[in-house]
Design an enzyme around this catalytic site. Structure first.
Site, PDB file in Angstrom:
ATOM      1  N   ARG A  17      -3.376   0.541  -8.793  1.00 49.14           N
ATOM      2  CA  ARG A  17      -2.725   0.492  -7.474  1.00 49.14           C
ATOM      3  C   ARG A  17      -3.708   0.064  -6.401  1.00 49.14           C
ATOM      4  NH1 ARG A  17      -0.791   6.135  -6.485  1.00 49.14           N
ATOM      5  NH2 ARG A  17      -2.632   6.538  -7.732  1.00 49.14           N
TER       6      ARG A  17
ATOM      7  N   ASN B 160       2.912   4.448  -8.786  1.00 43.86           N
ATOM      8  CA  ASN B 160       3.057   4.797 -10.193  1.00 43.86           C
ATOM      9  C   ASN B 160       4.459   5.313 -10.435  1.00 43.86           C
ATOM     10  OD1 ASN B 160       0.404   4.217 -10.890  1.00 43.86           O
ATOM     11  ND2 ASN B 160      -0.295   6.308 -10.652  1.00 43.86           N
TER      12      ASN B 160
END
Length: 92
Positions: free
Chosen positions: A18, A37
């Site tokens: 990320r 996520n």
């Protein structure tokens, strides 16, 4: 405005994925959206850009894996319709 939804599968959680997506969006510029996520072990990305070549480059780099330890085995990219963002952030 081009808007896409991406679902990345592979080694994408616990490897800075990320943060790598965030850094990539910032580095390329002109990309706004969110990355987070998912409970199933994948990562979801909502991204938008006014510039199609920038979006194409962003998607290409995500496919390669934005961090040294990540490995994208499959990237599902679909056109999407979502609320516009003014920046790119990591959600949750």
């Amino acid at each position: 405005m081009q808007k896409v939804r991406m679902i990345a599968q592979g080694r994408v959680q616990g490897v800075g994925f990320r943060w790598g997506v965030y850094a990539l969006a910032t580095e390329i510029g002109g990309i706004t959206g969110r990355v987070w996520n998912r409970e199933d072990g994948t990562v979801e990305i909502l991204a938008e850009s006014k510039d199609s070549p920038l979006m194409a480059k962003f998607i290409q780099e995500i496919r390669k894996g934005p961090t040294p330890f990540s490995k994208v085995t499959y990237l599902d990219v679909t056109l999407a319709n979502f609320e516009s963002y003014k920046d790119f952030k990591i959600a949750n």
